[in-house]
Design a protein around this motif. Structure first.
Motif, PDB file in Angstrom:
ATOM      1  N   TYR A  98       0.847  -1.191   0.000  1.00 11.22           N
ATOM      2  CA  TYR A  98       0.000   0.000   0.000  1.00 11.22           C
ATOM      3  C   TYR A  98       0.881   1.238   0.000  1.00 11.22           C
ATOM      4  N   GLY A  99       0.286   2.370  -0.350  1.00 16.40           N
ATOM      5  CA  GLY A  99       0.992   3.655  -0.290  1.00 16.40           C
ATOM      6  C   GLY A  99       0.105   4.666   0.407  1.00 16.40           C
ATOM      7  N   CYS A 100      -0.800   5.265  -0.386  1.00 18.51           N
ATOM      8  CA  CYS A 100      -1.597   6.385   0.129  1.00 18.51           C
ATOM      9  C   CYS A 100      -2.761   5.978   1.021  1.00 18.51           C
ATOM     10  N   ARG A 101      -3.284   4.795   0.834  1.00 23.07           N
ATOM     11  CA  ARG A 101      -4.498   4.301   1.502  1.00 23.07           C
ATOM     12  C   ARG A 101      -5.697   5.217   1.248  1.00 23.07           C
ATOM     13  N   GLY A 146      -6.823   5.569  -2.297  1.00 21.08           N
ATOM     14  CA  GLY A 146      -7.285   5.297  -3.654  1.00 21.08           C
ATOM     15  C   GLY A 146      -6.610   6.136  -4.716  1.00 21.08           C
ATOM     16  N   GLU A 147      -5.386   6.623  -4.441  1.00 21.25           N
ATOM     17  CA  GLU A 147      -4.735   7.516  -5.394  1.00 21.25           C
ATOM     18  C   GLU A 147      -3.504   6.904  -6.074  1.00 21.25           C
ATOM     19  N   CYS A 148      -2.713   6.108  -5.349  1.00 23.70           N
ATOM     20  CA  CYS A 148      -1.419   5.685  -5.897  1.00 23.70           C
ATOM     21  C   CYS A 148      -1.473   4.357  -6.653  1.00 23.70           C
ATOM     22  N   GLY A 149      -2.432   3.509  -6.368  1.00 26.69           N
ATOM     23  CA  GLY A 149      -2.566   2.232  -7.066  1.00 26.69           C
ATOM     24  C   GLY A 149      -1.697   1.116  -6.519  1.00 26.69           C
ATOM     25  N   LEU A 150      -0.880   1.372  -5.490  1.00 27.10           N
ATOM     26  CA  LEU A 150       0.030   0.343  -4.980  1.00 27.10           C
ATOM     27  C   LEU A 150      -0.701  -0.859  -4.387  1.00 27.10           C
ATOM     28  N   CYS A 151      -1.908  -0.655  -3.909  1.00 29.54           N
ATOM     29  CA  CYS A 151      -2.648  -1.745  -3.257  1.00 29.54           C
ATOM     30  C   CYS A 151      -3.482  -2.559  -4.239  1.00 29.54           C
ATOM     31  N   CYS A 199      -8.668  -1.473  -6.195  1.00 31.07           N
ATOM     32  CA  CYS A 199      -7.814  -0.865  -5.173  1.00 31.07           C
ATOM     33  C   CYS A 199      -8.416  -1.233  -3.813  1.00 31.07           C
ATOM     34  N   CYS A 211      -7.615  -0.595  -0.800  1.00 28.91           N
ATOM     35  CA  CYS A 211      -7.593   0.326   0.346  1.00 28.91           C
ATOM     36  C   CYS A 211      -8.928   1.046   0.504  1.00 28.91           C
TER      37      CYS A 211
END
Ligand code: FES
Length: 328
Positions: A268-271, A273-278, A308, A310
């Motif tokens: 995860y990154g931003c948690r 819904g913005e970065c897409g890492l999750c 996503c 998160c």
């Protein structure tokens, strides 16, 4: 991964209702209320831990107004059909203790642009208050659009009018008023930035108009609330064959938090819904996905092959592959 924030105690020093559904809290750091609040820049937020149905949950809130060493100011929208965090916040009394982080900033304000268009929807006004104050004090070319359900729901309109005068334009939904993104973007000088915080449909409309006007996406900055979806949160079934999991995600907990609670390592990154890492692959879906992120394209959301975890939720049952893949 995001840097780990520093957690510490805080006490509710005071609160006041700034609209019928928005309550502003003053949080004093330190269990004895003696610690000083840290300085923060426009766009900053803090995380806070609150008990929802007896379980600790984490929420993010933007910091409002000029930094003040005596307290952090946040505002919470009363959401009866939310995941429970907002109602738990509204039950807080003066003197109650909670855990908060030091300020973090994922929505920084760049000060070198030739002009600014700030756009807020409802409670999305919170990160933009200090941006408007800062830009007006610097003599920047600025215009702000603020959409709300009714006049009474224009939170912090007094301070904004004081700083912006007629550079603040409101759009009241109950009066049938709407923001015309096409007109506003056309009037923004070349190289100008649009900074926006509001519900997903507003963000989608702004992004579509920005792209249609041929503006660079890098000049559109936004922050979302991970809570705004098409459906009220409800429990759903989650299956993860890789981990032999078949569990329920309850209405108050995110899919990511549920996976973490089950001991599944998730990126995860931003948690928010913005970065897409999750993002995870959807192996099977019996029902509907309520995509609440701004990372996936409309095409990807319709395809329902990734989600996503998160912020997005499901109505029904979803089967996910948790192995991290940067691209599908
Ligand atoms: S963690 Fe950034 S989109 Fe989910």
């Amino acid at each position: 991964m995001a840097t780990t924030p520093l957690w510490h105690d805080a006490v509710v020093a005071s609160f006041r209702d700034v609209t019928p559904t928005v309550r502003e809290f003053c949080l004093r750091p330190g269990a004895d209320q003696q610690a000083a609040a840290q300085h923060y820049d426009p766009g900053s937020h803090l995380q806070l831990q609150i008990l929802v149905n007896g379980k600790p949950q984490t929420r993010s809130y933007s910091l409002i107004g000029q930094p003040d060493a005596s307290c952090y100011r946040i505002a919470v929208k009363r959401l009866e059909a939310g995941r429970g965090g907002s109602m738990a916040m509204w039950r807080l009394a003066v003197g109650d203790r909670l855990r908060i982080t030091t300020p973090q900033n994922h929505f920084p304000l760049e000060l070198s642009a030739p002009a600014y268009l700030l756009v807020a929807g409802g409670i999305g006004i919170t990160p933009l208050v200090l941006m408007a104050q800062t830009l007006s004090q610097r003599g920047a070319s600025i215009r702000m659009l603020f959409g709300a359900r009714s006049e009474a729901e224009l939170a912090f309109a007094d301070v904004l009018r004081k700083h912006l005068g007629d550079r603040l334009q409101t759009a009241i939904a109950d009066k049938g008023e709407q923001i015309s993104f096409e007109t506003e973007i056309a009037a923004l000088p070349k190289g100008g930035l649009m900074l926006i915080c509001g519900p997903l449909p507003m963000l989608d409309a702004a992004r579509a108009a920005w792209t249609a006007a041929g503006r660079p996406l890098a000049d559109l900055r936004y922050e979302t609330f991970g809570s705004s979806g098409r459906f009220a949160p409800q429990a759903f079934r989650l299956q993860v064959p890789r981990h032999n999991l078949d569990i329920t995600v309850d209405a108050q907990t995110s899919l990511l938090e549920t996976l973490e609670g089950a001991g599944v390592m998730a990126m995860y990154g931003c948690r928010r819904g913005e970065c897409g890492l999750c993002t995870m692959d959807v192996l099977a879906l019996d029902g509907e996905i309520d995509h609440r992120d701004v990372f996936l394209s409309e095409h990807e959301k319709t395809a329902n092959q990734r989600m996503c975890v998160c912020v997005s939720r499901v109505l029904g049952t979803v089967t996910l592959e948790t192995a991290y893949r940067p691209e599908a």
